[in-house]
Enzyme design. Sequence first.
Site, PDB file in Angstrom:
ATOM      1  N   CYS A  87       0.815  -1.207   0.000  1.00 47.34           N
ATOM      2  CA  CYS A  87       0.000   0.000   0.000  1.00 47.34           C
ATOM      3  C   CYS A  87       0.854   1.265   0.000  1.00 47.34           C
ATOM      4  CB  CYS A  87      -0.913   0.004   1.221  1.00 47.34           C
ATOM      5  SG  CYS A  87      -2.270   1.199   1.091  1.00 47.34           S
ATOM      6  N   ASP A 142      -6.778  -3.179  10.901  1.00 50.45           N
ATOM      7  CA  ASP A 142      -5.618  -2.319  11.047  1.00 50.45           C
ATOM      8  C   ASP A 142      -5.507  -1.879  12.505  1.00 50.45           C
ATOM      9  OD1 ASP A 142      -4.469   0.525   8.979  1.00 50.45           O
ATOM     10  OD2 ASP A 142      -3.417  -0.800  10.373  1.00 50.45           O
TER      11      ASP A 142
HETATM   12  O1  LIG Z   1      -0.774   4.590   4.550  1.00 55.88           O
HETATM   13  C1  LIG Z   1      -1.218   5.667   4.928  1.00 55.88           C
HETATM   14  O2  LIG Z   1      -0.521   6.705   5.029  1.00 55.88           O
HETATM   15  C2  LIG Z   1      -2.667   5.809   5.292  1.00 55.88           C
HETATM   16  C3  LIG Z   1      -3.166   7.043   5.700  1.00 55.88           C
HETATM   17  C4  LIG Z   1      -4.511   7.165   6.042  1.00 55.88           C
HETATM   18  C5  LIG Z   1      -5.367   6.073   5.951  1.00 55.88           C
HETATM   19  C6  LIG Z   1      -4.894   4.831   5.534  1.00 55.88           C
HETATM   20  C7  LIG Z   1      -3.548   4.696   5.208  1.00 55.88           C
HETATM   21  N1  LIG Z   1      -3.043   3.462   4.824  1.00 55.88           N
HETATM   22  C8  LIG Z   1      -3.913   2.352   4.765  1.00 55.88           C
HETATM   23  C9  LIG Z   1      -3.303   1.036   4.588  1.00 55.88           C
HETATM   24  O3  LIG Z   1      -3.970   0.132   4.095  1.00 55.88           O
HETATM   25  C10 LIG Z   1      -1.938   0.752   5.182  1.00 55.88           C
HETATM   26  O4  LIG Z   1      -1.281  -0.191   4.386  1.00 55.88           O
HETATM   27  C11 LIG Z   1      -2.173   0.176   6.575  1.00 55.88           C
HETATM   28  O5  LIG Z   1      -2.706   1.197   7.391  1.00 55.88           O
HETATM   29  C12 LIG Z   1      -0.890  -0.376   7.181  1.00 55.88           C
HETATM   30  O6  LIG Z   1       0.100   0.622   7.238  1.00 55.88           O
HETATM   31  P1  LIG Z   1       1.525   0.242   7.944  1.00 55.88           P
HETATM   32  O7  LIG Z   1       1.226   0.048   9.411  1.00 55.88           O
HETATM   33  O8  LIG Z   1       2.404   1.422   7.643  1.00 55.88           O
HETATM   34  O9  LIG Z   1       2.020  -1.027   7.284  1.00 55.88           O
END
Ligand SMILES: O=C(O)c1ccccc1NCC(=O)[C@H](O)[C@H](O)COP(=O)(O)O
Length: 211
Positions: A9, A128
Site C-alpha cells: 500500500c 488495522d
Molecule cells: O498509509 C497511509 O498513510 C494511510 C493514511 C490514512 C489512511 C490509511 C492509510 N493506509 C492504509 C493502509 O492500508 C496501510 O497499508 C495500513 O494502514 C498499514 O500501514 P503500515 O502500518 O504502515 O504497514
Amino acid sequence: MLRTRVKICGITRIEDAIAAIDAGADALGFVFYSKSPRAVSVEQAQSIIAALPPFVSKVGLFVNEDAAFIRKLLGLCSLDILQFHGDESPEFCHSFTMPYMKALRMREGMDLHVAAEEYSTARALLLDSYKPGVPGGTGESFDWHRIPNDLDIPIVLAGGLRVDNVAAAISSCHPYALDVSGGVEMAPGIKCPQKVTEFITAISDADRREE
Ligand SMILES: O=C(O)c1ccccc1NCC(=O)[C@H](O)[C@H](O)COP(=O)(O)O
C-alpha cells in the site's frame, strides 16, 4: 492451503509498483487521502496504473471521502476494489457498485462478528491498528489473537507488518492477505525494493511452514 496474498500500500511511483509486482505482490494500494504522506493525485495514479501489467489488483483507498469525488475518480482511474478506511457506512461503501474492503481500526471493544454482519457486502475486512487521530499507516501492530477464527469473510491483516513479524502474523490468524506500507519503505511513500522482496519471500516461507 491457500497462499497468503499480499497488498503493498501507499504506492506513489511507477518504479515501486513494478518492483512490487516483480516481487509477487497481488495488489497495489493508492492512497487518495491528502493528509497522508503517501497520498497520490488522480494524475499520478492514472499514469502509474496505465503503466501496469495485467493481473494485479489496483486498490483505491479513501478516508471519509466525498461520494462525488470517488465517482469522478472512478471515471478517471481503472481501480479494481475500493478500500474505505474511515467511518463509512455499509450503504455508502456499497453505493459505488464496486467491490470494496472495509478497513476496521482495532480499538478496544471492536466486535468483529458484529462488524462482519454490518459490512456483509464487503469482499473483505481489512483489520488495522488503532491509534487515536491516525486513520492508517500507523506502523504499529495490534494483538492478532483478538481476531476470531470463525469469521465468514476474508481478513486482510494490516498494521506494523514487517519481514520479522510476518510468520507470527500468519500463524496467529491465517489471514487471507497481508497489507503493508511502512514496513517496506525507505521513506514515507518511497518503497524499498529489497524490503518488498524480503517481505513477500517471508510470506512464502511462512506459508510453506504452515502446510
Ligand atoms: O498509509 C497511509 O498513510 C494511510 C493514511 C490514512 C489512511 C490509511 C492509510 N493506509 C492504509 C493502509 O492500508 C496501510 O497499508 C495500513 O494502514 C498499514 O500501514 P503500515 O502500518 O504502515 O504497514
